[in-house]
Design a protein around this motif. Structure first.
Motif, PDB file in Angstrom:
ATOM      1  N   VAL A   2      34.466  24.106   6.105  1.00  0.00           N
ATOM      2  CA  VAL A   2      34.347  23.627   4.732  1.00  0.00           C
ATOM      3  C   VAL A   2      32.883  23.624   4.313  1.00  0.00           C
ATOM      4  CG1 VAL A   2      34.059  21.115   4.773  1.00  0.00           C
ATOM      5  CG2 VAL A   2      35.733  22.096   3.313  1.00  0.00           C
ATOM      6  N   ILE A   3      32.599  24.216   3.157  1.00  0.00           N
ATOM      7  CA  ILE A   3      31.292  24.064   2.533  1.00  0.00           C
ATOM      8  C   ILE A   3      31.576  23.206   1.324  1.00  0.00           C
ATOM      9  CG2 ILE A   3      29.367  25.240   1.447  1.00  0.00           C
ATOM     10  CD1 ILE A   3      30.197  27.734   2.818  1.00  0.00           C
ATOM     11  N   ALA A   4      31.173  21.952   1.330  1.00  0.00           N
ATOM     12  CA  ALA A   4      31.700  21.064   0.299  1.00  0.00           C
ATOM     13  C   ALA A   4      30.635  20.231  -0.374  1.00  0.00           C
ATOM     14  CB  ALA A   4      32.757  20.157   0.914  1.00  0.00           C
ATOM     15  N   MET A   5      30.700  20.159  -1.663  1.00  0.00           N
ATOM     16  CA  MET A   5      29.938  19.240  -2.510  1.00  0.00           C
ATOM     17  C   MET A   5      28.505  19.041  -2.051  1.00  0.00           C
ATOM     18  SD  MET A   5      32.879  16.554  -3.399  1.00  0.00           S
ATOM     19  CE  MET A   5      33.534  16.725  -1.755  1.00  0.00           C
ATOM     20  N   ALA A   6      27.729  20.093  -2.142  1.00  0.00           N
ATOM     21  CA  ALA A   6      26.421  20.107  -1.520  1.00  0.00           C
ATOM     22  C   ALA A   6      25.475  19.055  -2.055  1.00  0.00           C
ATOM     23  CB  ALA A   6      25.789  21.482  -1.670  1.00  0.00           C
ATOM     24  N   PHE A   7      25.652  18.619  -3.272  1.00  0.00           N
ATOM     25  CA  PHE A   7      24.807  17.511  -3.728  1.00  0.00           C
ATOM     26  C   PHE A   7      25.521  16.637  -4.732  1.00  0.00           C
ATOM     27  CE2 PHE A   7      24.368  20.835  -6.597  1.00  0.00           C
ATOM     28  CZ  PHE A   7      23.631  20.522  -7.720  1.00  0.00           C
ATOM     29  N   THR A 233      11.314  11.434 -14.913  1.00  0.00           N
ATOM     30  CA  THR A 233      10.429  12.423 -14.286  1.00  0.00           C
ATOM     31  C   THR A 233      10.858  12.772 -12.874  1.00  0.00           C
ATOM     32  OG1 THR A 233       8.961  10.633 -13.551  1.00  0.00           O
ATOM     33  CG2 THR A 233       8.444  11.695 -15.658  1.00  0.00           C
ATOM     34  N   ASP A 234      11.772  11.974 -12.276  1.00  0.00           N
ATOM     35  CA  ASP A 234      12.224  12.254 -10.917  1.00  0.00           C
ATOM     36  C   ASP A 234      13.459  13.154 -10.883  1.00  0.00           C
ATOM     37  OD1 ASP A 234      10.252  10.632  -9.798  1.00  0.00           O
ATOM     38  OD2 ASP A 234      11.504   8.831  -9.942  1.00  0.00           O
ATOM     39  N   LEU A 235      14.064  13.427 -12.041  1.00  0.00           N
ATOM     40  CA  LEU A 235      15.332  14.140 -12.060  1.00  0.00           C
ATOM     41  C   LEU A 235      15.211  15.547 -11.480  1.00  0.00           C
ATOM     42  CD1 LEU A 235      18.303  13.922 -12.957  1.00  0.00           C
ATOM     43  CD2 LEU A 235      17.624  14.924 -15.146  1.00  0.00           C
ATOM     44  N   SER A 236      14.312  16.349 -12.038  1.00  0.00           N
ATOM     45  CA  SER A 236      14.168  17.721 -11.551  1.00  0.00           C
ATOM     46  C   SER A 236      13.649  17.787 -10.119  1.00  0.00           C
ATOM     47  CB  SER A 236      13.257  18.523 -12.486  1.00  0.00           C
ATOM     48  OG  SER A 236      13.074  19.828 -12.011  1.00  0.00           O
ATOM     49  N   ALA A 240      16.471  19.694  -8.040  1.00  0.00           N
ATOM     50  CA  ALA A 240      16.203  21.134  -7.971  1.00  0.00           C
ATOM     51  C   ALA A 240      16.223  21.674  -6.536  1.00  0.00           C
ATOM     52  CB  ALA A 240      14.874  21.457  -8.652  1.00  0.00           C
ATOM     53  N   PRO A 241      15.597  21.002  -5.550  1.00  0.00           N
ATOM     54  CA  PRO A 241      15.669  21.528  -4.176  1.00  0.00           C
ATOM     55  C   PRO A 241      17.091  21.558  -3.630  1.00  0.00           C
ATOM     56  CG  PRO A 241      13.897  19.919  -4.383  1.00  0.00           C
ATOM     57  CD  PRO A 241      14.726  19.818  -5.631  1.00  0.00           C
ATOM     58  N   LEU A 242      17.912  20.571  -4.022  1.00  0.00           N
ATOM     59  CA  LEU A 242      19.285  20.541  -3.556  1.00  0.00           C
ATOM     60  C   LEU A 242      20.092  21.659  -4.196  1.00  0.00           C
ATOM     61  CD1 LEU A 242      19.804  16.679  -3.730  1.00  0.00           C
ATOM     62  CD2 LEU A 242      19.167  18.056  -1.760  1.00  0.00           C
ATOM     63  N   ASP A 244      18.833  24.458  -5.022  1.00  0.00           N
ATOM     64  CA  ASP A 244      18.396  25.654  -4.303  1.00  0.00           C
ATOM     65  C   ASP A 244      19.176  25.834  -3.004  1.00  0.00           C
ATOM     66  OD1 ASP A 244      16.563  26.258  -6.257  1.00  0.00           O
ATOM     67  OD2 ASP A 244      14.851  25.381  -5.204  1.00  0.00           O
ATOM     68  N   GLN A 245      19.453  24.708  -2.312  1.00  0.00           N
ATOM     69  CA  GLN A 245      20.218  24.799  -1.067  1.00  0.00           C
ATOM     70  C   GLN A 245      21.640  25.277  -1.319  1.00  0.00           C
ATOM     71  OE1 GLN A 245      19.884  20.934   0.801  1.00  0.00           O
ATOM     72  NE2 GLN A 245      18.128  21.581   2.006  1.00  0.00           N
ATOM     73  N   VAL A 246      22.256  24.747  -2.369  1.00  0.00           N
ATOM     74  CA  VAL A 246      23.597  25.192  -2.733  1.00  0.00           C
ATOM     75  C   VAL A 246      23.572  26.678  -3.062  1.00  0.00           C
ATOM     76  CG1 VAL A 246      25.531  24.855  -4.298  1.00  0.00           C
ATOM     77  CG2 VAL A 246      24.122  22.919  -3.667  1.00  0.00           C
ATOM     78  N   SER A 247      22.590  27.091  -3.850  1.00  0.00           N
ATOM     79  CA  SER A 247      22.497  28.489  -4.268  1.00  0.00           C
ATOM     80  C   SER A 247      22.297  29.403  -3.067  1.00  0.00           C
ATOM     81  CB  SER A 247      21.341  28.663  -5.259  1.00  0.00           C
ATOM     82  OG  SER A 247      21.558  27.897  -6.428  1.00  0.00           O
ATOM     83  N   THR A 248      21.494  28.973  -2.104  1.00  0.00           N
ATOM     84  CA  THR A 248      21.240  29.791  -0.922  1.00  0.00           C
ATOM     85  C   THR A 248      22.525  30.037  -0.145  1.00  0.00           C
ATOM     86  OG1 THR A 248      18.953  29.036  -0.717  1.00  0.00           O
ATOM     87  CG2 THR A 248      19.995  29.914   1.266  1.00  0.00           C
ATOM     88  N   THR A 249      23.280  28.967   0.098  1.00  0.00           N
ATOM     89  CA  THR A 249      24.532  29.108   0.835  1.00  0.00           C
ATOM     90  C   THR A 249      25.540  29.936   0.059  1.00  0.00           C
ATOM     91  OG1 THR A 249      24.205  26.988   1.958  1.00  0.00           O
ATOM     92  CG2 THR A 249      26.447  27.855   1.900  1.00  0.00           C
ATOM     93  N   ALA A 250      25.702  29.643  -1.243  1.00  0.00           N
ATOM     94  CA  ALA A 250      26.672  30.371  -2.056  1.00  0.00           C
ATOM     95  C   ALA A 250      26.304  31.853  -2.157  1.00  0.00           C
ATOM     96  CB  ALA A 250      26.761  29.752  -3.442  1.00  0.00           C
ATOM     97  N   ASN A 251      25.028  32.128  -2.409  1.00  0.00           N
ATOM     98  CA  ASN A 251      24.606  33.526  -2.522  1.00  0.00           C
ATOM     99  C   ASN A 251      24.718  34.253  -1.186  1.00  0.00           C
ATOM    100  OD1 ASN A 251      23.989  33.651  -5.308  1.00  0.00           O
ATOM    101  ND2 ASN A 251      22.025  32.654  -4.971  1.00  0.00           N
ATOM    102  N   GLY A 252      24.525  33.514  -0.081  1.00  0.00           N
ATOM    103  CA  GLY A 252      24.736  34.110   1.238  1.00  0.00           C
ATOM    104  C   GLY A 252      26.182  34.528   1.432  1.00  0.00           C
ATOM    105  N   LEU A 253      27.098  33.672   1.005  1.00  0.00           N
ATOM    106  CA  LEU A 253      28.521  34.012   1.092  1.00  0.00           C
ATOM    107  C   LEU A 253      28.858  35.210   0.210  1.00  0.00           C
ATOM    108  CD1 LEU A 253      30.423  30.587   1.064  1.00  0.00           C
ATOM    109  CD2 LEU A 253      30.557  32.363   2.813  1.00  0.00           C
ATOM    110  N   ILE A 254      28.294  35.216  -0.997  1.00  0.00           N
ATOM    111  CA  ILE A 254      28.541  36.332  -1.907  1.00  0.00           C
ATOM    112  C   ILE A 254      28.015  37.634  -1.292  1.00  0.00           C
ATOM    113  CG2 ILE A 254      27.915  37.320  -4.146  1.00  0.00           C
ATOM    114  CD1 ILE A 254      27.873  34.391  -5.215  1.00  0.00           C
ATOM    115  N   GLY A 255      26.853  37.560  -0.670  1.00  0.00           N
ATOM    116  CA  GLY A 255      26.288  38.744  -0.018  1.00  0.00           C
ATOM    117  C   GLY A 255      27.170  39.257   1.103  1.00  0.00           C
ATOM    118  N   ILE A 256      27.695  38.338   1.919  1.00  0.00           N
ATOM    119  CA  ILE A 256      28.595  38.735   2.999  1.00  0.00           C
ATOM    120  C   ILE A 256      29.859  39.379   2.437  1.00  0.00           C
ATOM    121  CG2 ILE A 256      30.103  37.820   4.818  1.00  0.00           C
ATOM    122  CD1 ILE A 256      27.898  35.754   5.382  1.00  0.00           C
TER     123      ILE A 256
END
Length: 293
Positions: A2-7, A233-236, A240-242, A244-256
């Motif tokens: 399961v890759i779930a609810m990353a943030f 001022t703390d929102l982004s 934003a880093p979280l 990025d982590q979701v995007s990295t995993t999702a884009n990795g799956l898309i690439g595979i």
């Protein structure tokens, strides 16, 4: 797997924090905070149901899963339903009334828990084969948008809170489901060394890419809007880093998936882990290793 609810937890915190800063109706803000608390409990249920579906998928493809593991997952889901029921009885009552009026009786609390009892009664592989498990997961994911409406999270007049609430209740749940489903598909293909269905991969990876773009757009709109409204001022910096982590995993799956679509070499567990940064068998990104309380 399961890759779930990353943030989802940070998004819940963001909604609550932004609502607390508002100068609008106290009653509306209280409803939004109640909705946030309810979504926290709902997210725990989502996480365990998706994990149960993933284990059921493994069993259906020949994996040997210890009865104790299945029993532990079932117990976790039972506990999630108990927690959800007690989170906010007033909101639950208004939510059930709204669902009944909308002709969505299958989404009321009694309906969902009845579906879960059916899933448990027939066992993981049979519930998956008959569609019971997928129906329950789909119904439970559909509940998010109704919680957002009833608690007014989706109706917040402040743009930053509105976009965060929209991301949480309307955009993230289907993204979570799609990441999990595609993760299961490539993970099973790697474990069995059988190629995944090409047509299914094309559809799944395309939908995941679209959903990821929508979530990115909503959160970036929230980041842009907050200086003129809640000025958080703390929102982004926090989200934003979280993202990025979701995007990295999702884009990795898309690439595979794209490699398989184009006739690439057979998947391996090491290849899936290298492509996504996540080890199959524990498909939960680091930030979700802390479960919703």
């Amino acid at each position: 797997m399961v890759i779930a609810m990353a943030f989802l937890v940070p998004l819940l915190v963001a909604v609550a924090y932004l609502v607390n800063q508002q100068n609008g109706s106290i009653n509306v803000a209280q409803q939004e905070l109640a909705g946030t608390a309810y979504l926290r409990s709902l997210s725990a249920l989502t996480l365990d149901l998706i994990q149960y579906r993933s284990v059921s998928t493994e069993i259906a493809h020949g994996a040997q899963v210890a009865p104790q593991q299945i029993a532990a997952l079932q117990s976790a889901v039972d506990g999630d339903f108990t927690q959800l029921k007690g989170t906010d009885p007033s909101l639950q009552r208004r939510l059930d009334e709204a669902l009944t009026t909308a002709g969505k009786g299958q989404l009321v609390f009694a309906g969902l828990i009845g579906q879960w009892q059916e899933v448990k009664a027939v066992g993981p592989d049979d519930a998956l084969a008959t569609g019971f498990t997928q129906q329950l997961v789909g119904n439970q994911l559909s509940l998010y948008s109704y919680v957002g409406d009833v608690s007014k999270i989706n109706l917040d007049p402040q743009p930053d809170t509105f976009y965060i609430g929209s991301a949480l209740s309307a955009l993230e749940p289907p993204l979570v489901n799609q990441i999990s489903s595609l993760g299961d598909t490539v993970g099973i293909a790697a474990q069995t060394r059988h190629p995944a269905d090409t047509d299914g991969l094309i559809q799944a990876s395309g939908l995941l890419s679209q959903q990821l773009g929508q979530l990115n757009d909503a959160l970036n709109r929230a980041f842009d809007a907050t200086p003129a409204h809640n000025n958080d001022t703390d929102l982004s910096p926090a989200l934003a880093p979280l993202l990025d982590q979701v995007s990295t995993t999702a884009n990795g799956l898309i690439g595979i998936a794209d490699q398989q679509i184009s006739g690439g070499s057979a998947l391996t567990l090491a290849g899936v882990q290298g492509g996504t940064g996540v080890s199959p068998g524990s498909w939960t990104p680091v930030v979700m290793r802390q479960r919703p309380a």
